[in-house]
Motif scaffolding. Structure first.
Motif, short mmCIF file in Angstrom:
data_model
loop_
_atom_site.label_atom_id
_atom_site.label_comp_id
_atom_site.label_asym_id
_atom_site.label_seq_id
_atom_site.Cartn_x
_atom_site.Cartn_y
_atom_site.Cartn_z
N HIS A 259 0.41 -1.01 -0.31
CA HIS A 259 -0.44 -0.36 -0.27
C HIS A 259 0.87 0.77 0.32
O HIS A 259 0.50 1.94 -0.80
N LEU A 260 2.06 1.45 0.57
CA LEU A 260 3.23 2.45 0.80
C LEU A 260 3.15 2.96 -0.52
O LEU A 260 4.13 4.23 -1.11
N ASP A 268 1.04 9.83 -3.68
CA ASP A 268 -0.17 10.21 -2.90
C ASP A 268 0.50 11.35 -1.39
O ASP A 268 0.69 10.32 -0.89
N GLY A 269 1.22 12.44 -1.35
CA GLY A 269 2.08 13.24 -0.40
C GLY A 269 0.52 12.68 0.57
O GLY A 269 1.59 12.85 1.81
N ALA A 270 -0.20 13.90 0.74
CA ALA A 270 -1.50 13.81 1.67
C ALA A 270 -1.17 12.07 2.05
O ALA A 270 -1.19 12.61 3.52
N LYS A 274 -0.71 11.88 5.98
CA LYS A 274 -1.41 10.57 7.53
C LYS A 274 -1.37 9.02 8.35
O LYS A 274 -1.22 9.25 9.04
N LEU A 275 -1.15 8.60 6.96
CA LEU A 275 -0.23 6.55 7.73
C LEU A 275 1.20 6.79 8.47
O LEU A 275 1.06 6.86 9.71
N PHE A 276 1.83 8.43 7.63
CA PHE A 276 3.55 8.18 8.72
C PHE A 276 2.95 8.73 9.90
O PHE A 276 3.98 8.29 10.86
N ILE A 277 1.56 9.56 10.52
CA ILE A 277 1.67 11.11 11.74
C ILE A 277 0.64 9.38 12.43
O ILE A 277 1.31 9.74 13.65
#
Length: 290
Positions: A259-260, A268-270, A274-277
């Motif tokens: 997925h990443l 898709d930076g956003a 979101k996942l990294f946060i």
């Protein structure tokens, strides 16, 4: 309450865990003597020199003299050890272990020991290090760490209490959970990280410019791959004896990395952020609770 005394203890396999156990028990002053059984004469000699064990003996001699026998060999060797122990195990001798997987070890114990399986109380000290062998042993290796005990229905309350006291004497905090729960938990938080660490090391080493990459590697790479220096034999056995649980965790991890990868490929930076946060906040919260 005064500390229990465990008489003569034998450690079968005096590598990092076994030799550290010998040092910890002797430091606690709760044993009469610690005997060592093993296959590597160099390792046994090292354990003797550093005072982790008092004598090197054969398994039959150990079985005749010991109140507690601790199996600290790689988990794939446990069944063979049970086979050797079964005809010589004295009725008043307890057996515990330090294996990183539990279900297959318990199955082997019940199949091989039969009625004597009640004398086996499975354990797993959550301690170790990147280095292996007796030379890396530390008397305080278990202090402040967890030791998991996965009792059998056949274990008596008295025997279980003695083994709880035994592991507590090393400075460990003892917790009891089922073998199935143990194997599922440690597949996620121990076994999978080791597989990933080995995989990253192999990935970099297989590159044509491996030397260049390693020459520029910093703390992050060093931290991530530290556990790839662990005992290859031990981790081979762990992978094979906890196969189903590790495959479950590995498949889930591969799905997340796929997925990443898709998010990166699609710029898709956003979504990535979101996942990294989410991961970063979970890691900070977990660290803060230690």
């Amino acid at each position: 309450m005064s500390q229990a005394h465990f008489g003569t203890v034998t450690i079968v396999g005096v590598g990092l865990i076994g030799a550290s156990l010998g040092l910890a028990l002797k430091k606690a002053g709760c044993v009469t003597e610690v005997l060592g059984v093993g296959r590597s004469q160099a390792n046994l000699d090292q354990a003797l020199t550093m005072g982790a064990i008092d004598a090197v003996v054969s398994l039959p001699e150990a079985a005749a003299r010991s109140q507690i026998i601790v199996l600290c060999m790689p988990v794939a060797q446990m069944r063979a050890c049970f086979i050797a122990l079964e005809p010589i195990l004295q009725v008043n001798t307890l057996v515990t272990d330090a294996g990183s997987t539990k279900s297959e070890i318990i199955l082997a114990a019940k199949e091989v020991l039969g009625k004597k399986a009640c004398q086996f109380i499975p354990a797993h000290p959550i301690a170790g290090g990147a280095q292996h062998g007796a030379a890396a042993a530390q008397a305080d290796l278990f202090r402040g760490k967890q030791t998991i005990i996965c009792p059998l229905q056949e274990n008596s309350a008295t025997d279980l209490d003695l083994i709880k006291q035994f592991w507590s004497a090393t400075g460990a905090t003892v917790k009891l959970i089922s073998a199935i729960q143990h194997d599922a938990i440690y597949a996620a938080v121990s076994h999978l990280p080791h597989v990933l660490s080995y995989a990253l090391m192999l990935s970099v080493m297989n590159a044509e410019d491996a030397a260049e990459k390693l020459g520029h590697a910093g703390g992050g790479f060093r931290d991530f791959t530290r556990i790839a220096a662990s005992s290859p034999e031990m981790w081979r056995d762990i992978c094979l004896t906890n196969r189903a649980a590790i495959l479950h965790e590995l498949d889930q991890y591969l799905a997340i990395t796929k997925h990443l990868r898709d998010l990166i490929a699609n710029s898709d930076g956003a979504a990535l952020e979101k996942l990294f946060i989410k991961a970063s906040e979970a890691r900070q919260k977990w660290t803060g609770s230690e």
